[in-house]
Every structure is written in structure tokens, then in C-alpha cells.
Write a protein that holds these residues in place. Structure first.
Motif, PDB file in Angstrom:
ATOM      1  N   ALA A 111      42.350  31.508  45.609  1.00 31.67           N
ATOM      2  CA  ALA A 111      42.518  32.603  46.571  1.00 31.67           C
ATOM      3  C   ALA A 111      41.428  33.665  46.445  1.00 31.67           C
ATOM      4  CB  ALA A 111      43.889  33.250  46.389  1.00 31.67           C
ATOM      5  N   GLY A 112      40.461  33.453  45.572  1.00 34.16           N
ATOM      6  CA  GLY A 112      39.326  34.363  45.481  1.00 34.16           C
ATOM      7  C   GLY A 112      39.379  35.378  44.349  1.00 34.16           C
ATOM      8  N   TYR A 113      40.388  35.279  43.492  1.00 34.48           N
ATOM      9  CA  TYR A 113      40.486  36.187  42.354  1.00 34.48           C
ATOM     10  C   TYR A 113      39.814  35.580  41.121  1.00 34.48           C
ATOM     11  CZ  TYR A 113      44.133  38.708  44.915  1.00 34.48           C
ATOM     12  OH  TYR A 113      44.835  39.438  45.847  1.00 34.48           O
ATOM     13  N   ARG A 114      39.187  36.442  40.349  1.00 25.51           N
ATOM     14  CA  ARG A 114      38.740  36.039  39.018  1.00 25.51           C
ATOM     15  C   ARG A 114      39.823  36.478  38.043  1.00 25.51           C
ATOM     16  NH1 ARG A 114      32.551  37.479  37.854  1.00 25.51           N
ATOM     17  NH2 ARG A 114      33.092  36.214  36.041  1.00 25.51           N
ATOM     18  N   VAL A 115      40.347  35.538  37.277  1.00 25.40           N
ATOM     19  CA  VAL A 115      41.491  35.802  36.411  1.00 25.40           C
ATOM     20  C   VAL A 115      41.010  36.205  35.023  1.00 25.40           C
ATOM     21  CG1 VAL A 115      43.586  34.839  35.394  1.00 25.40           C
ATOM     22  CG2 VAL A 115      42.894  34.163  37.708  1.00 25.40           C
ATOM     23  N   VAL A 116      41.558  37.319  34.527  1.00 22.63           N
ATOM     24  CA  VAL A 116      41.213  37.836  33.205  1.00 22.63           C
ATOM     25  C   VAL A 116      42.497  37.914  32.389  1.00 22.63           C
ATOM     26  CG1 VAL A 116      40.178  39.721  31.905  1.00 22.63           C
ATOM     27  CG2 VAL A 116      39.379  39.220  34.228  1.00 22.63           C
ATOM     28  N   SER A 117      42.569  37.150  31.309  1.00 19.16           N
ATOM     29  CA  SER A 117      43.728  37.178  30.422  1.00 19.16           C
ATOM     30  C   SER A 117      43.411  38.034  29.200  1.00 19.16           C
ATOM     31  CB  SER A 117      44.102  35.760  29.984  1.00 19.16           C
ATOM     32  OG  SER A 117      44.495  34.982  31.098  1.00 19.16           O
TER      33      SER A 117
END
Length: 226
Positions: A111-117
Motif C-alpha cells: 500500500a506504499g508504506y515503509r514499515v519500521v519495527s
């Protein structure tokens, strides 16, 4: 205004924009870990909470609502920030939940998000590591827009901001008069413009309405711009 006041003001603003389940989720979901991230990582980097959204609602691959801990949307880029504690799924006692969480993270990237955990334990014991990693990740995205950002300011305004950064964030009108060689009326005019643009806020003399100095609003790009 310090973090506690800004954080409460930020939360109140987002609560006013919501109702029903979205409001309930914000009140329940924005807990200790999310607040600790905002205070120990986000605030030292940015000095504000602009463009950061708590308990942000997105749809998963099934069309069901899902709330991301924090989403940062400064423009074209979108980052989904999740605070990860050591929960049951890491011990394989809730494999369905763990599998769904991984699928959501993959779908967020679609969906276009960069995921940061972000590990919860690091926020408690080593927030400086998270600060350095977040800065390294975010700064390239911001620098792409740095030229556009600085085009908003005149040469005099840029000089004033440079002097404030080198003066550890606070500067007096008389200091600007002496260093820039212009009169006090001109300085007051430019400081009013910069306050309107959100780069400074006036600090009043105690018990008076007289401005004794100005506080520079910190930006993550300060070191890159000057």
C-alpha cells in the motif's frame, strides 16, 4: 513548550478529529510504548510531532480496519511505525496472530508504506540506538525536499536561522542587530515573519509582555542545511 505539553496538545487534536471506534482505539492504543517512542526518539530528532499520526487506521488485505501504532506522512512518503514488545507470538503460543501480523506488514508495503519495527526493550534501555537508526532512515527522504523548503526563506531569514542554530537555539534581538548590522525594527519584522512560518517562538520576559529572546524550532535537517 516542552514534550509533555506538546504531546498532550497533539493527542487532544487527534481525539477531536475522531469518533466511535477510531476514537476508542486512540484512547486505548496509544500507550506507554508509543509515548516512550515519541518522547525518547521522535522529540529529540524533530522537536515537534507534526505529520505524526497515532493509532492510524488502514485496511488490511481483507479490507478489515487495522490500526498502526504511528504513521508519519510528511509529504509523498509514508512510514508505518510499530512498537514491538516481547509478546506471546514470539513464543509460538499464538501463531495465527503472529502470521496475520506479518501479512499486515507485507500488505502495508504494498500500500506504499515503509514499515519500521521498533523494539520496546531498546526504548527502555538504549533509545540512542533507535534515534541514530531513525535519523539515518528518515533524513534522505527529507533532504530530497530541502531545497524546496529553504526556498521559502529570504537570505536574511536564512542568516537569522543560522545564527540561532549556532547559538544553541536561543537568540536575542540585540544579538541579531549587532551581528547582522541592521536596525531593531528590521529584526522585529523578520522575526515576526519567521514566527509565522513556525521557525521561532518568542520568549517573554517574566511578568511582562516584552520579548526578551526567541527560541528556534529545531529541525532534523539543521545539520544538513547549514
Amino acid at each position: 513548550m516542552g514534550f509533555a505539553e506538546e504531546h498532550q496538545k497533539w493527542l487532544d487534536y487527534h481525539k477531536k478529529q475522531r469518533s466511535g471506534e477510531r476514537l476508542d482505539r486512540l484512547e486505548r492504543g496509544h500507550g506507554h510504548g508509543e509515548k516512550m517512542f515519541a518522547e525518547r526518539v521522535w522529540w529529540p530528532i524533530f522537536g515537534h510531532l507534526d505529520d505524526l499520526h497515532p493509532e492510524y487506521e488502514v485496511s488490511d488485505w481483507r479490507g478489515r480496519p487495522y490500526f498502526v501504532d504511528l504513521v508519519w506522512k510528511p509529504g509523498q512518503v509514508k512510514f508505518a511505525i510499530e512498537i514491538k514488545g516481547y509478546g506471546p507470538h514470539e513464543q509460538n503460543t499464538d501463531r495465527t496472530r503472529y502470521r496475520q501480523e506479518l501479512n499486515r506488514e507485507t500488505y502495508l508495503q504494498i500500500a506504499g508504506y515503509r514499515v519500521v519495527s521498533v523494539p520496546y526493550d531498546d526504548l527502555e534501555s538504549a533509545p540512542e540506538l533507535t534515534v541514530s537508526l531513525i535519523k539515518a532512515l528518515f533524513i534522505p527522504c527529507l533532504v530530497q525536499n530541502a531545497d524546496d523548503e529553504m526556498s521559502r526563506y529570504t537570505r536574511m531569514e536564512k542568516q537569522i536561522m543560522q545564527l540561532a542554530v549556532r547559538s544553541k537555539g536561543y537568540i536575542r534581538p540585540v544579538d541579531l542587530v549587532n551581528r547582522l548590522g541592521v536596525d531593531l525594527r528590521t529584526i522585529r519584522k523578520y522575526m515576526a515573519f519567521l514566527c509565522e512560518k513556525g521557525k521561532f517562538k518568542p520568549v517573554l520576559t517574566q511578568g511582562s509582555s516584552r520579548i526578551c529572546r526567541y527560541e528556534y524550532i529545531h529541525s532534523v535537517l539543521d545539520n544538513e542545511l547549514w
